[in-house]
Design a protein around this motif. Structure first.
Motif, PDB file in Angstrom:
ATOM      1  N   ARG A 154       0.834  -1.216   0.000  1.00 15.15           N
ATOM      2  CA  ARG A 154       0.000   0.000   0.000  1.00 15.15           C
ATOM      3  C   ARG A 154       0.860   1.253   0.000  1.00 15.15           C
ATOM      4  N   VAL A 155       1.893   1.255   0.829  1.00 18.16           N
ATOM      5  CA  VAL A 155       2.804   2.405   0.885  1.00 18.16           C
ATOM      6  C   VAL A 155       3.485   2.594  -0.467  1.00 18.16           C
ATOM      7  N   GLU A 156       3.925   1.498  -1.081  1.00 18.50           N
ATOM      8  CA  GLU A 156       4.556   1.588  -2.393  1.00 18.50           C
ATOM      9  C   GLU A 156       3.604   2.186  -3.427  1.00 18.50           C
ATOM     10  N   ALA A 157       2.362   1.735  -3.419  1.00 17.85           N
ATOM     11  CA  ALA A 157       1.389   2.232  -4.399  1.00 17.85           C
ATOM     12  C   ALA A 157       1.122   3.727  -4.214  1.00 17.85           C
ATOM     13  N   VAL A 158       0.960   4.138  -2.975  1.00 14.79           N
ATOM     14  CA  VAL A 158       0.719   5.561  -2.703  1.00 14.79           C
ATOM     15  C   VAL A 158       1.946   6.387  -3.088  1.00 14.79           C
ATOM     16  N   LEU A 159       3.115   5.927  -2.662  1.00 16.04           N
ATOM     17  CA  LEU A 159       4.344   6.664  -2.956  1.00 16.04           C
ATOM     18  C   LEU A 159       4.589   6.801  -4.452  1.00 16.04           C
TER      19      LEU A 159
ATOM     20  N   GLY B 266      12.067   4.511  -9.888  1.00 18.57           N
ATOM     21  CA  GLY B 266      12.725   3.314 -10.405  1.00 18.57           C
ATOM     22  C   GLY B 266      12.908   2.240  -9.344  1.00 18.57           C
ATOM     23  N   PHE B 267      13.392   2.631  -8.173  1.00 15.89           N
ATOM     24  CA  PHE B 267      13.627   1.642  -7.123  1.00 15.89           C
ATOM     25  C   PHE B 267      12.321   1.119  -6.526  1.00 15.89           C
ATOM     26  N   ILE B 268      11.352   1.981  -6.341  1.00 19.49           N
ATOM     27  CA  ILE B 268      10.058   1.505  -5.834  1.00 19.49           C
ATOM     28  C   ILE B 268       9.400   0.605  -6.882  1.00 19.49           C
ATOM     29  N   GLY B 269       9.557   0.958  -8.152  1.00 13.45           N
ATOM     30  CA  GLY B 269       9.042   0.107  -9.227  1.00 13.45           C
ATOM     31  C   GLY B 269       9.693  -1.266  -9.218  1.00 13.45           C
ATOM     32  N   ALA B 270      10.990  -1.318  -8.925  1.00 13.47           N
ATOM     33  CA  ALA B 270      11.685  -2.612  -8.833  1.00 13.47           C
ATOM     34  C   ALA B 270      11.133  -3.436  -7.677  1.00 13.47           C
TER      35      ALA B 270
ATOM     36  N   ILE C 226      17.414   3.594  -1.802  1.00 16.93           N
ATOM     37  CA  ILE C 226      18.205   2.495  -2.354  1.00 16.93           C
ATOM     38  C   ILE C 226      18.313   1.323  -1.370  1.00 16.93           C
ATOM     39  N   PRO C 227      18.820   1.542  -0.149  1.00  8.32           N
ATOM     40  CA  PRO C 227      18.875   0.391   0.762  1.00  8.32           C
ATOM     41  C   PRO C 227      17.498  -0.083   1.216  1.00  8.32           C
ATOM     42  N   LEU C 228      16.542   0.831   1.317  1.00  9.71           N
ATOM     43  CA  LEU C 228      15.200   0.423   1.742  1.00  9.71           C
ATOM     44  C   LEU C 228      14.564  -0.542   0.747  1.00  9.71           C
ATOM     45  N   THR C 229      14.620  -0.208  -0.517  1.00 13.07           N
ATOM     46  CA  THR C 229      13.979  -1.072  -1.521  1.00 13.07           C
ATOM     47  C   THR C 229      14.754  -2.369  -1.722  1.00 13.07           C
ATOM     48  N   PHE C 230      16.085  -2.306  -1.675  1.00  8.46           N
ATOM     49  CA  PHE C 230      16.838  -3.557  -1.764  1.00  8.46           C
ATOM     50  C   PHE C 230      16.529  -4.447  -0.562  1.00  8.46           C
ATOM     51  N   GLY C 231      16.329  -3.848   0.603  1.00  7.67           N
ATOM     52  CA  GLY C 231      15.960  -4.620   1.788  1.00  7.67           C
ATOM     53  C   GLY C 231      14.614  -5.301   1.621  1.00  7.67           C
ATOM     54  N   VAL C 232      13.647  -4.566   1.086  1.00  3.44           N
ATOM     55  CA  VAL C 232      12.319  -5.136   0.843  1.00  3.44           C
ATOM     56  C   VAL C 232      12.404  -6.267  -0.181  1.00  3.44           C
ATOM     57  N   MET C 233      13.184  -6.055  -1.243  1.00  2.32           N
ATOM     58  CA  MET C 233      13.330  -7.104  -2.251  1.00  2.32           C
ATOM     59  C   MET C 233      14.013  -8.333  -1.663  1.00  2.32           C
ATOM     60  N   THR C 234      14.996  -8.125  -0.790  1.00  2.30           N
ATOM     61  CA  THR C 234      15.661  -9.246  -0.123  1.00  2.30           C
ATOM     62  C   THR C 234      14.660 -10.059   0.679  1.00  2.30           C
ATOM     63  N   LEU C 235      13.839  -9.371   1.457  1.00  2.00           N
ATOM     64  CA  LEU C 235      12.828 -10.069   2.259  1.00  2.00           C
ATOM     65  C   LEU C 235      11.843 -10.830   1.382  1.00  2.00           C
ATOM     66  N   ARG C 236      11.403 -10.212   0.313  1.00  2.00           N
ATOM     67  CA  ARG C 236      10.424 -10.874  -0.564  1.00  2.00           C
ATOM     68  C   ARG C 236      11.020 -12.128  -1.199  1.00  2.00           C
TER      69      ARG C 236
END
Length: 171
Positions: A13-18, A59-63, A136-146
């Motif tokens: 949800r946060v990603e979509a809003v952002l 770009g990073f949120i899209g990734a 950058i580290p936030l989105t890579f962290g989320v991708m790592t968790l996923r």
């Protein structure tokens, strides 16, 4: 895994809003800059810098969104050769290595942000440069968790369906 599912929904949800807000601001700022330059021979001094960082954020949120929807770029040449149990193993290995790579990139991005914070450089409105780069580290962290959660789920699925035993019996 139910906790992760709820957390992932909230992150989604946060990603979509952002991404919606950032895209709107990026388009409006770019359009404003074009109008101001072409018709009034002026512009917003910090506008181009803002748009550059908005592109990075989008770009990073899209990734991260692509990772959530399992539509991230991948090379699936090997998976096309296998079916059934072997395909499950290829998927498990792929998710595991994606988690490892994203984890390493998260660590590198944290080091990068730490270095930028030590340098003390600023961008528009005298904002420390590391703040717009924190995505950058936030989105890579989320991708790592996923990817890590997908790896665990794939492993549990293989184990549940007895694919590990069936695979070992084939040897």
């Amino acid at each position: 895994m139910h906790i992760w599912d709820r957390l992932d929904e909230n992150i989604s949800r946060v990603e979509a809003v952002l991404i919606t807000i950032l895209l709107a601001v990026m388009i409006l700022m770019s359009f404003s800059q074009i109008l101001l330059r072409n018709f009034f021979d002026t512009g917003i001094s910090w506008g181009d810098s803002l748009v550059r960082y908005l592109v990075v954020w989008v770009g990073f949120i899209g990734a991260a969104i692509a990772t959530r929807e399992d539509k991230h770029i991948n090379i699936d040449v090997i998976s096309r050769w296998f079916t059934g149990t072997e395909s499950d193993y290829v998927c498990l290995i792929s998710h595991f290595f994606s988690a490892v790579v994203c984890g390493l990139l998260t660590v590198a991005a944290v080091k990068f942000i730490h270095f930028e914070a030590q340098m003390g450089n600023t961008v528009f409105f005298n904002l420390p440069v590391w703040i717009p780069q924190i995505v950058i580290p936030l989105t890579f962290g989320v991708m790592t968790l996923r990817y890590a959660v997908r790896s665990v789920r794939e492993f549990m699925s293989i184990r549940k369906h007895g694919s590990i035993q069936a695979f070992e019996e084939k040897k």
